[in-house]
Motif scaffolding. Structure first.
Motif, PDB file in Angstrom:
ATOM      1  N   SER A  43     -18.702   5.256   0.069  1.00 12.05           N
ATOM      2  CA  SER A  43     -18.670   6.382  -0.868  1.00 12.05           C
ATOM      3  C   SER A  43     -17.401   6.316  -1.716  1.00 12.05           C
ATOM      4  O   SER A  43     -16.369   5.817  -1.276  1.00 12.05           O
ATOM      5  N   ARG A  44     -17.507   6.796  -2.914  1.00 13.16           N
ATOM      6  CA  ARG A  44     -16.336   6.793  -3.802  1.00 13.16           C
ATOM      7  C   ARG A  44     -15.215   7.651  -3.225  1.00 13.16           C
ATOM      8  O   ARG A  44     -14.048   7.387  -3.456  1.00 13.16           O
ATOM      9  N   TYR A  45     -15.552   8.660  -2.424  1.00 16.10           N
ATOM     10  CA  TYR A  45     -14.527   9.530  -1.854  1.00 16.10           C
ATOM     11  C   TYR A  45     -13.725   8.811  -0.765  1.00 16.10           C
ATOM     12  O   TYR A  45     -12.525   9.004  -0.655  1.00 16.10           O
ATOM     13  N   LYS A  46     -14.401   7.979   0.027  1.00 18.92           N
ATOM     14  CA  LYS A  46     -13.685   7.197   1.036  1.00 18.92           C
ATOM     15  C   LYS A  46     -12.727   6.220   0.370  1.00 18.92           C
ATOM     16  O   LYS A  46     -11.592   6.047   0.810  1.00 18.92           O
ATOM     17  N   LYS A  47     -13.156   5.572  -0.708  1.00 20.88           N
ATOM     18  CA  LYS A  47     -12.289   4.610  -1.401  1.00 20.88           C
ATOM     19  C   LYS A  47     -11.158   5.344  -2.119  1.00 20.88           C
ATOM     20  O   LYS A  47     -10.028   4.864  -2.159  1.00 20.88           O
ATOM     21  N   LEU A  48     -11.439   6.507  -2.656  1.00 23.40           N
ATOM     22  CA  LEU A  48     -10.387   7.307  -3.284  1.00 23.40           C
ATOM     23  C   LEU A  48      -9.339   7.687  -2.247  1.00 23.40           C
ATOM     24  O   LEU A  48      -8.132   7.566  -2.488  1.00 23.40           O
ATOM     25  N   ASN A  49      -9.782   8.116  -1.070  1.00 23.49           N
ATOM     26  CA  ASN A  49      -8.842   8.436   0.018  1.00 23.49           C
ATOM     27  C   ASN A  49      -8.056   7.201   0.434  1.00 23.49           C
ATOM     28  O   ASN A  49      -6.850   7.280   0.693  1.00 23.49           O
ATOM     29  N   ALA A  50      -8.725   6.043   0.510  1.00 20.77           N
ATOM     30  CA  ALA A  50      -8.038   4.799   0.867  1.00 20.77           C
ATOM     31  C   ALA A  50      -6.959   4.469  -0.157  1.00 20.77           C
ATOM     32  O   ALA A  50      -5.861   4.020   0.199  1.00 20.77           O
TER      33      ALA A  50
END
Length: 102
Positions: free
Chosen positions: A28-35
């Motif tokens: 998900s884009r949110y997981k990569k944003l958090n990463a």
């Protein structure tokens, strides 16, 4: 762009600004944003062996094609760690411990 080469699930892209790693988003884009936020926080705390995420000209983390999202980060030369091999895992932990400069 000077050159592009497929390396496993990424592309090694040589540009006038350096070498980048281009990857298709497979989470998900949110997981990569958090990463990306965690990676930047680690870099600010002297963990320097972490690639910097490269934003688009418009300041976005992702670039979208018809079917996929892509992101880019600095290319770091190295070898992939095999976590199933105890020596690789041990060396990786040692590298992480030493990558924080006090």
């Amino acid at each position: 762009m000077k050159d592009i080469e497929k390396v496993k699930n990424a592309y090694r892209v040589s540009t006038n600004l350096g070498t980048l790693c281009l990857k298709r988003l497979n989470t998900s884009r949110y997981k990569k944003l958090n990463a990306s936020i965690v990676a930047e926080a680690l870099r600010k705390n002297n963990f320097l062996n972490i690639p910097r995420y490269i934003r688009t000209k418009n300041g976005h983390l992702f670039s979208q094609t018809k079917k996929s999202l892509f992101y880019a980060e600095e290319w770091i030369d190295g070898e992939e760690c095999n976590f199933n091999e105890i020596n690789d895992a041990t060396n990786y932990v040692i590298l992480l411990a030493h990558s924080s400069v006090s």
